[in-house]
Design a protein around this motif. Sequence first.
Motif, PDB file in Angstrom:
ATOM      1  N   ALA A  95       0.524  -1.317   0.129  1.00  0.00           N
ATOM      2  CA  ALA A  95       0.176  -0.024   0.100  1.00  0.00           C
ATOM      3  C   ALA A  95       0.767   1.002   0.069  1.00  0.00           C
ATOM      4  N   GLY A  96       0.501   2.239   1.068  1.00  0.00           N
ATOM      5  CA  GLY A  96       1.519   3.219   0.866  1.00  0.00           C
ATOM      6  C   GLY A  96       1.190   4.240   0.224  1.00  0.00           C
ATOM      7  N   PRO A  97       1.596   5.464   0.210  1.00  0.00           N
ATOM      8  CA  PRO A  97       1.039   6.963  -0.436  1.00  0.00           C
ATOM      9  C   PRO A  97       1.082   6.588  -2.172  1.00  0.00           C
ATOM     10  N   GLY A  98      -0.484   6.733  -2.408  1.00  0.00           N
ATOM     11  CA  GLY A  98      -0.628   6.701  -4.087  1.00  0.00           C
ATOM     12  C   GLY A  98      -1.240   5.599  -3.834  1.00  0.00           C
ATOM     13  N   ARG A  99      -1.069   4.639  -3.343  1.00  0.00           N
ATOM     14  CA  ARG A  99      -2.018   3.311  -3.298  1.00  0.00           C
ATOM     15  C   ARG A  99      -3.479   3.491  -2.521  1.00  0.00           C
ATOM     16  N   THR A 100      -4.276   2.662  -3.570  1.00  0.00           N
ATOM     17  CA  THR A 100      -5.806   2.678  -2.246  1.00  0.00           C
ATOM     18  C   THR A 100      -5.932   1.281  -1.261  1.00  0.00           C
ATOM     19  N   VAL A 101      -6.707   1.247  -0.442  1.00  0.00           N
ATOM     20  CA  VAL A 101      -6.795   0.112   0.206  1.00  0.00           C
ATOM     21  C   VAL A 101      -8.683   0.316   0.389  1.00  0.00           C
ATOM     22  N   ALA A 102      -9.284  -1.391   0.555  1.00  0.00           N
ATOM     23  CA  ALA A 102     -10.522  -0.735   0.905  1.00  0.00           C
ATOM     24  C   ALA A 102     -10.793  -1.883   1.657  1.00  0.00           C
ATOM     25  N   THR A 103     -11.828  -1.333   2.669  1.00  0.00           N
ATOM     26  CA  THR A 103     -12.647  -2.397   3.835  1.00  0.00           C
ATOM     27  C   THR A 103     -13.355  -2.187   3.491  1.00  0.00           C
ATOM     28  N   GLU A 124     -14.196   3.493   1.825  1.00  0.00           N
ATOM     29  CA  GLU A 124     -14.885   1.809   2.774  1.00  0.00           C
ATOM     30  C   GLU A 124     -16.486   1.654   1.924  1.00  0.00           C
ATOM     31  N   GLY A 125     -16.299   0.363   1.748  1.00  0.00           N
ATOM     32  CA  GLY A 125     -17.355  -0.420   1.558  1.00  0.00           C
ATOM     33  C   GLY A 125     -18.718  -0.427   2.546  1.00  0.00           C
ATOM     34  N   GLN A 126     -19.777  -0.250   2.328  1.00  0.00           N
ATOM     35  CA  GLN A 126     -20.609  -0.940   3.435  1.00  0.00           C
ATOM     36  C   GLN A 126     -21.248  -1.525   3.885  1.00  0.00           C
ATOM     37  N   ARG A 127     -21.288  -2.748   5.262  1.00  0.00           N
ATOM     38  CA  ARG A 127     -22.189  -3.776   4.845  1.00  0.00           C
ATOM     39  C   ARG A 127     -23.876  -2.788   5.135  1.00  0.00           C
ATOM     40  N   ALA A 128     -24.814  -4.728   4.844  1.00  0.00           N
ATOM     41  CA  ALA A 128     -26.406  -4.400   5.021  1.00  0.00           C
ATOM     42  C   ALA A 128     -26.058  -3.936   6.625  1.00  0.00           C
ATOM     43  N   ASP A 129     -27.854  -4.005   6.365  1.00  0.00           N
ATOM     44  CA  ASP A 129     -28.185  -3.707   8.036  1.00  0.00           C
ATOM     45  C   ASP A 129     -28.118  -4.962   8.551  1.00  0.00           C
ATOM     46  N   ASP A 130     -28.195  -5.888   8.786  1.00  0.00           N
ATOM     47  CA  ASP A 130     -27.750  -7.602   8.716  1.00  0.00           C
ATOM     48  C   ASP A 130     -26.167  -7.751   9.445  1.00  0.00           C
ATOM     49  N   PHE A 131     -25.471  -6.954   8.920  1.00  0.00           N
ATOM     50  CA  PHE A 131     -23.700  -6.709   8.475  1.00  0.00           C
ATOM     51  C   PHE A 131     -23.543  -7.893   7.131  1.00  0.00           C
ATOM     52  N   THR A 132     -24.199  -8.199   6.897  1.00  0.00           N
ATOM     53  CA  THR A 132     -23.823  -9.278   5.841  1.00  0.00           C
ATOM     54  C   THR A 132     -23.171  -8.269   4.715  1.00  0.00           C
ATOM     55  N   LEU A 133     -22.395  -8.592   3.916  1.00  0.00           N
ATOM     56  CA  LEU A 133     -22.686  -8.033   3.299  1.00  0.00           C
ATOM     57  C   LEU A 133     -22.394  -8.613   1.817  1.00  0.00           C
ATOM     58  N   GLU A 139     -18.579  -5.527  -5.511  1.00  0.00           N
ATOM     59  CA  GLU A 139     -18.978  -4.536  -6.827  1.00  0.00           C
ATOM     60  C   GLU A 139     -18.648  -3.890  -6.760  1.00  0.00           C
ATOM     61  N   ARG A 140     -19.529  -2.754  -6.145  1.00  0.00           N
ATOM     62  CA  ARG A 140     -19.175  -1.244  -7.016  1.00  0.00           C
ATOM     63  C   ARG A 140     -17.739  -1.039  -5.703  1.00  0.00           C
ATOM     64  N   VAL A 141     -17.608  -1.066  -4.864  1.00  0.00           N
ATOM     65  CA  VAL A 141     -16.120  -1.026  -4.512  1.00  0.00           C
ATOM     66  C   VAL A 141     -15.103  -1.270  -5.339  1.00  0.00           C
ATOM     67  N   ILE A 142     -14.676  -2.380  -5.280  1.00  0.00           N
ATOM     68  CA  ILE A 142     -13.300  -2.542  -6.313  1.00  0.00           C
ATOM     69  C   ILE A 142     -13.206  -2.541  -6.637  1.00  0.00           C
TER      70      ILE A 142
END
Length: 378
Positions: A95-103, A124-133, A139-142
């Motif tokens: 990672a580091g400067p100029g790079r992207t990390v997704a959670t 940061e992607g968001q989980r559903a209300d029941d915390f499932t992915l 797909e949107r985030v990546i």
Amino acid sequence: MISVRDDLRALQGYHSAQVDVRIRLNTNESPEPPPTAFRDAMAAEVSNIEWNRYPDRAAVALREAIAESHSVDVAQVFVANGSNEVLQTVLLAYAGPGRTVATFEPTYQLHAQIARVTGATVVEGQRADDFTLDPNEVERVITGSQPHVVFLTSPNNPTGLVEPMERVRQILDLAPGLVVVDEAYAQFSDWSALELIDEDTPMVVTRTFSKTWSMAGARLGYLIGPSWLVAELDKVVLPYHLDAVKQIAGRLALRFASDMDDRVRQTVAERTRISSTLADLGTTVFPSGANFVLFRPDGHEGRAVWQGLVDRSVLIRDCSGWPRLANCLRVTVGTPDENSAFLDALGEVLADRSTRLQLSLQTSSETSLETSQNGADQ
């Protein structure tokens, strides 16, 4: 005065409440110490350490023991001071400067924290209300951010959710860079992403000795991944970073796998008991594949419930102020006696607060009625 880096000014450190209580169930540690035989073997080997010499820089004996336990090649194993240093080393390299990390939030806070410290941009992607992915969110985030590193925690902390294999495979198919599956609690789960590790897939699985192996005090973690990737980590890790005592402790701990398996079975059974009783107490309980349970005491303020437990000398984790976790609390599975004490204390707190609420409502109703009657008399 010298100032910190501009991009670090808004960051805060990682915190967990430290309170002097009788029962501490807030940091997901093992409630039991290592077996006595481990302690005896440890004492014997530590007495023979050549303290004037540096430790084995490559930690070969420890890595060989870990490799054997997972049926992988020693070149596929990297070890460090807790899984957090493992994560930091990965991010320094990829990672580091100029790079992207997704959670995908909510999840383990240090993934984003360490990524930002290394200078990376966090998406940061968001989980559903029941915390499932949701696969559409993945797909949107990546596809939208094309991250160099994607983090997935399974079982997820703090929710306890175990990610299905198809979600891991989806991320592997979409991610243009490295996929890190954080499995700090995998021994309490029903499957592991380790079975997806091979030399051609840019994926690593991280583990820790802090939970199942009762070694939180040692700070020892490791990673399993492709040998070419592990070799790159040696470029950024400090020389002699893993001391001789840790190397001995990790190697000896693996000799007691059957003892640890017994403890895992007890923890899973107690997790089931806690979840069932929490549901009986009227709380919302989230499914867990870890050694902790996330719950929401519906109708009660989470922080007030946490304080009520502290007043009864029981400490759990207050997650109520975290994004997406309003009024949520997390309890570590302890010994059967500790778990019973927690459940009894929680029952008292919830009943006490329900009684207070009823009295408050009753008083308010009586006051309104009196006011209404007085108004009619006038």
